[in-house]
Design an enzyme around this catalytic site. Structure first.
Site, PDB file in Angstrom:
ATOM      1  N   GLU A   1       0.847  -1.202   0.000  1.00 18.50           N
ATOM      2  CA  GLU A   1       0.000   0.000   0.000  1.00 18.50           C
ATOM      3  C   GLU A   1       0.875   1.242   0.000  1.00 18.50           C
ATOM      4  O   GLU A   1       2.103   1.145   0.149  1.00 18.50           O
ATOM      5  CB  GLU A   1      -0.959  -0.016   1.203  1.00 18.50           C
ATOM      6  CG  GLU A   1      -2.020  -1.093   1.053  1.00 18.50           C
ATOM      7  CD  GLU A   1      -3.064  -1.103   2.152  1.00 18.50           C
ATOM      8  OE1 GLU A   1      -3.200  -0.098   2.864  1.00 18.50           O
ATOM      9  OE2 GLU A   1      -3.730  -2.127   2.293  1.00 18.50           O
TER      10      GLU A   1
ATOM     11  N   HIS B   1      -8.683  10.045   2.581  1.00 16.04           N
ATOM     12  CA  HIS B   1      -8.266   8.941   1.702  1.00 16.04           C
ATOM     13  C   HIS B   1      -8.379   9.441   0.268  1.00 16.04           C
ATOM     14  O   HIS B   1      -9.386  10.035  -0.111  1.00 16.04           O
ATOM     15  CB  HIS B   1      -9.180   7.728   1.922  1.00 16.04           C
ATOM     16  CG  HIS B   1      -8.617   6.463   1.356  1.00 16.04           C
ATOM     17  ND1 HIS B   1      -8.472   6.249   0.003  1.00 16.04           N
ATOM     18  CD2 HIS B   1      -8.141   5.350   1.959  1.00 16.04           C
ATOM     19  CE1 HIS B   1      -7.946   5.056  -0.191  1.00 16.04           C
ATOM     20  NE2 HIS B   1      -7.729   4.484   0.981  1.00 16.04           N
TER      21      HIS B   1
ATOM     22  N   ARG C   1      -0.679   9.215   1.748  1.00 12.75           N
ATOM     23  CA  ARG C   1      -2.048   9.694   1.473  1.00 12.75           C
ATOM     24  C   ARG C   1      -2.183  11.208   1.493  1.00 12.75           C
ATOM     25  O   ARG C   1      -2.964  11.773   0.734  1.00 12.75           O
ATOM     26  CB  ARG C   1      -2.995   9.112   2.518  1.00 12.75           C
ATOM     27  CG  ARG C   1      -3.237   7.673   2.269  1.00 12.75           C
ATOM     28  CD  ARG C   1      -4.283   7.127   3.172  1.00 12.75           C
ATOM     29  NE  ARG C   1      -4.300   5.694   2.931  1.00 12.75           N
ATOM     30  CZ  ARG C   1      -4.863   4.814   3.714  1.00 12.75           C
ATOM     31  NH1 ARG C   1      -5.483   5.201   4.814  1.00 12.75           N
ATOM     32  NH2 ARG C   1      -4.840   3.536   3.412  1.00 12.75           N
TER      33      ARG C   1
ATOM     34  N   HIS D   1     -11.304  10.075   6.073  1.00 10.11           N
ATOM     35  CA  HIS D   1     -11.156   8.629   6.249  1.00 10.11           C
ATOM     36  C   HIS D   1     -10.763   8.236   7.670  1.00 10.11           C
ATOM     37  O   HIS D   1     -11.245   7.239   8.195  1.00 10.11           O
ATOM     38  CB  HIS D   1     -10.081   8.154   5.266  1.00 10.11           C
ATOM     39  CG  HIS D   1      -9.821   6.690   5.277  1.00 10.11           C
ATOM     40  ND1 HIS D   1     -10.804   5.764   4.975  1.00 10.11           N
ATOM     41  CD2 HIS D   1      -8.692   5.974   5.537  1.00 10.11           C
ATOM     42  CE1 HIS D   1     -10.279   4.537   5.043  1.00 10.11           C
ATOM     43  NE2 HIS D   1      -9.016   4.639   5.402  1.00 10.11           N
TER      44      HIS D   1
ATOM     45  N   ARG E   1      -1.167   8.988   9.013  1.00 15.39           N
ATOM     46  CA  ARG E   1      -1.068   7.549   9.303  1.00 15.39           C
ATOM     47  C   ARG E   1      -0.612   6.755   8.082  1.00 15.39           C
ATOM     48  O   ARG E   1      -1.123   6.952   6.979  1.00 15.39           O
ATOM     49  CB  ARG E   1      -2.432   7.029   9.763  1.00 15.39           C
ATOM     50  CG  ARG E   1      -2.474   5.536  10.003  1.00 15.39           C
ATOM     51  CD  ARG E   1      -3.849   5.119  10.470  1.00 15.39           C
ATOM     52  NE  ARG E   1      -4.847   5.342   9.449  1.00 15.39           N
ATOM     53  CZ  ARG E   1      -5.214   4.433   8.553  1.00 15.39           C
ATOM     54  NH1 ARG E   1      -4.647   3.251   8.529  1.00 15.39           N
ATOM     55  NH2 ARG E   1      -6.150   4.722   7.669  1.00 15.39           N
TER      56      ARG E   1
HETATM   57  C1  SIN Z   1      -7.483   1.078   2.219  1.00 11.94           C
HETATM   58  O1  SIN Z   1      -7.783  -0.086   1.982  1.00 11.94           O
HETATM   59  O2  SIN Z   1      -7.093   1.865   1.373  1.00 11.94           O
HETATM   60  C2  SIN Z   1      -7.640   1.572   3.622  1.00 11.94           C
HETATM   61  C3  SIN Z   1      -6.621   0.974   4.502  1.00 11.94           C
HETATM   62  C4  SIN Z   1      -6.314   1.901   5.633  1.00 11.94           C
HETATM   63  O3  SIN Z   1      -6.979   2.907   5.807  1.00 11.94           O
HETATM   64  O4  SIN Z   1      -5.333   1.641   6.335  1.00 11.94           O
END
Ligand code: SIN
Length: 529
Positions: free
Chosen positions: A115, A236, A282, A343, A378
């Site tokens: 991610e 997000h 993010r 988010h 975060r």
């Molecule tokens: C996501 O799946 O993008 C959210 C995961 C997160 O907020 O840590």
């Protein structure tokens, strides 16, 4: 009528942190879990990505720590980051032990997703519905446990504080509205554990479910608990943009698997903002999208997965694929329209390494807590991990919590309140707060915008206070009262930060101050609604 109920541990909230705490604490005491709706109505249930942990041979604790610190933009507490990261593998094993299914690769090893802002593959997941799977397994275990009582349809009104009885500020439970009967119960406990999740509903556009109204933060603040870093709302970058989509997240894991952000004309743009492009952290991606939308006047940008193998995309993201298809978007053939949305709340109720707040008897775990892990932004998939780590530590710490309560506990008093005859006030105020918070306290802020927001929230809070005194409490009114207070706390925290850092970006102070400092906010002049 209204004799206090007694329990050892009162848990408010039923997401990953609350339920894991309940299971562990039930080994040494009686636990009562209250939840506003059904136990599965939580932010956890909506989490798609997964749980970050160091499990790969090319990974290391130091690498995960570094990624967390870099994403947090200089504001993470390294000691807390170390506690959480080092505990990752153990917490993944615990999830497996409580019956959570996690995806495996062709060799039977845990499949590790990637991610944004992670430099290694380290996110364990179950398809694209990891939170739902964790929630399922934890609820099943909780409902079987003889020492745990789950009260659904119960919403906390306020925390019980010894200060109201002339003592030192200490918490000994909560007044709780039974939504089914309308009765406000008094529940006394040795330890009261806030696991109420985040504050996403403060904004009109959010990936969060309706329950995310910041109840725990508001209640803790009202009895004098210190709160911190509330200006760091995480937006997000990719929530589905479609009139019938509601708040549907398009997981960052799609970009982790190769998804690319594009403009309507098919051009990429993230290379203009950060070397990690679509996989930058993010705060950077959300701000870049916001900038592109403002420049072009477009409604959304696009996340393109069409260059990836269609069978892989369908298999890895079955839930997202199906949901988009139901809205006429085949993500294997068409780019997905996306926009940023609120988010995650990186700040919250100040909590130490065991979840203890600054108020004796009161603990905060999960998203509602401010532990220092996330700093100014975060790192993806660190939050479910944080929930596991601090719920376990708190469950250990509460063993030694003394039973404190006044000789005579006052039952809830309705005073002269009557049934509401003007519920439209609640609906309108709710809507107004969420709209101006988005416009004035959103991804890009300025002194002028924050001042506008400050003026508006003060007027609305006065109105809500009046309404709260005159009319009997309802779930909507309680949530609105909490939402308005949390909006006020976010605005005040943002006004005090005279720099841009992580998720807090202001046109008036575009640079970092030389020293990174947490913000703190605490009630000092007597309780206010
Ligand atoms: C996501 O799946 O993008 C959210 C995961 C997160 O907020 O840590």
């Amino acid at each position: 009528m209204n004799e206090p109920l007694d329990t050892d541990y009162l848990v408010i909230g039923s997401g990953i942190a609350g339920l894991n705490f309940a299971l562990l604490a039930a080994e040494h005491g009686r636990v009562t879990v209250i939840t506003k709706k059904k136990p599965a109505d939580t932010n956890t249930n909506w989490a798609q990505g997964g749980v970050a942990a160091v499990l790969a041979s090319d990974d290391s604790f130091e690498q995960h720590i570094q990624d967390t610190l870099v994403a947090g933009d200089g504001l993470c507490d390294r000691a807390v980051v170390e506690i959480v990261v080092n505990d990752g593998p153990k917490q993944v094993q615990r999830l497996l032990d409580v019956g959570v299914r996690l995806a495996r690769d062709a060799h039977g090893n845990l499949d590790l997703g990637m991610e944004g802002a992670h430099t290694r593959h380290r996110v364990v997941h179950w398809e694209d519905v990891t939170g739902r799977e964790i929630q399922r397994a934890l609820i099943a275990a909780v409902l079987k446990h003889p020492n745990i009582t789950v009260l659904d349809g119960h919403i906390a009104v306020d925390l019980l504080s010894l200060a109201k009885y002339g003592g030192d500020p200490a918490c000994f439970g909560a007044y709780v509205l039974d939504i089914h009967s309308g009765e406000v119960k008094t529940i006394c406990a040795r330890a009261t554990v806030l696991a109420t999740g985040g504050t996403g509903k403060v904004y009109i556009y959010t990936s969060n479910p309706d329950v995310a109204t910041g109840d725990g933060i508001a209640m803790a603040y009202r009895i004098g608990a210190a709160c911190g870093d509330l200006e760091f709302t995480q937006f997000h970058p990719t929530v589905l943009y479609h009139p019938h989509a509601g708040s549907f997240l398009i997981s960052e894991a799609l970009r982790g698997e190769g998804g690319v952000l594009k403009l309507a004309n098919g051009e990429t743009f993230m290379e203009n903002y950060h070397p990690m492009k679509s996989l930058a952290s993010r705060d950077i991606v959300a701000r870049a999208i916001d900038n592109e939308l403002k420049k072009s006047g477009a409604d959304c940008v696009y996340l393109d997965m069409t260059h990836l193998d269609a069978a892989f995309v369908r298999g890895r993201f079955p839930n997202i694929h199906e949901r988009c298809l139901s809205l006429g978007i085949d993500i294997t053939k068409q780019p997905i329209p996306v926009v940023p949305a609120a988010h995650y709340q990186c700040g919250g109720i100040k909590a130490d390494h065991n979840g203890a707040t600054t108020i004796q008897g009161l603990y905060a775990i999960g998203e509602c807590a401010f532990t220092g892990l996330h700093g100014a932004n975060r790192l993806a998939s660190n939050s479910l991990l944080e929930g596991m780590v601090f719920s376990a530590r708190a469950a250990d710490a509460v063993r030694s919590a003394p039973r404190i309560r006044p000789a005579q506990v006052q039952p809830w008093s309705y005073g002269g309140a009557t049934d509401s005859n003007d519920a439209i006030v609640v609906t309108l105020n709710w809507d107004e707060i969420r709209r101006f918070m988005w416009s004035y306290v959103g991804i890009v802020r300025s002194d002028k915008r924050l001042e506008r927001a400050r003026r508006r929230i003060e007027i609305l809070r006065d109105e809500i206070r009046e309404y709260y005194i005159d009319f009997k409490v309802t779930p909507d009114l309680l949530e609105l009262r909490n939402l308005a207070l949390v909006a006020h706390l976010i605005i005040e925290s943002a006004r005090r930060r005279k720099e841009s850092r992580g998720l807090h970006y202001t046109l008036d102070y575009p640079d970092h101050l030389p020293e990174a400092r947490h913000s703190e906010i605490q009630l000092t002049n007597g309780p206010r609604g």
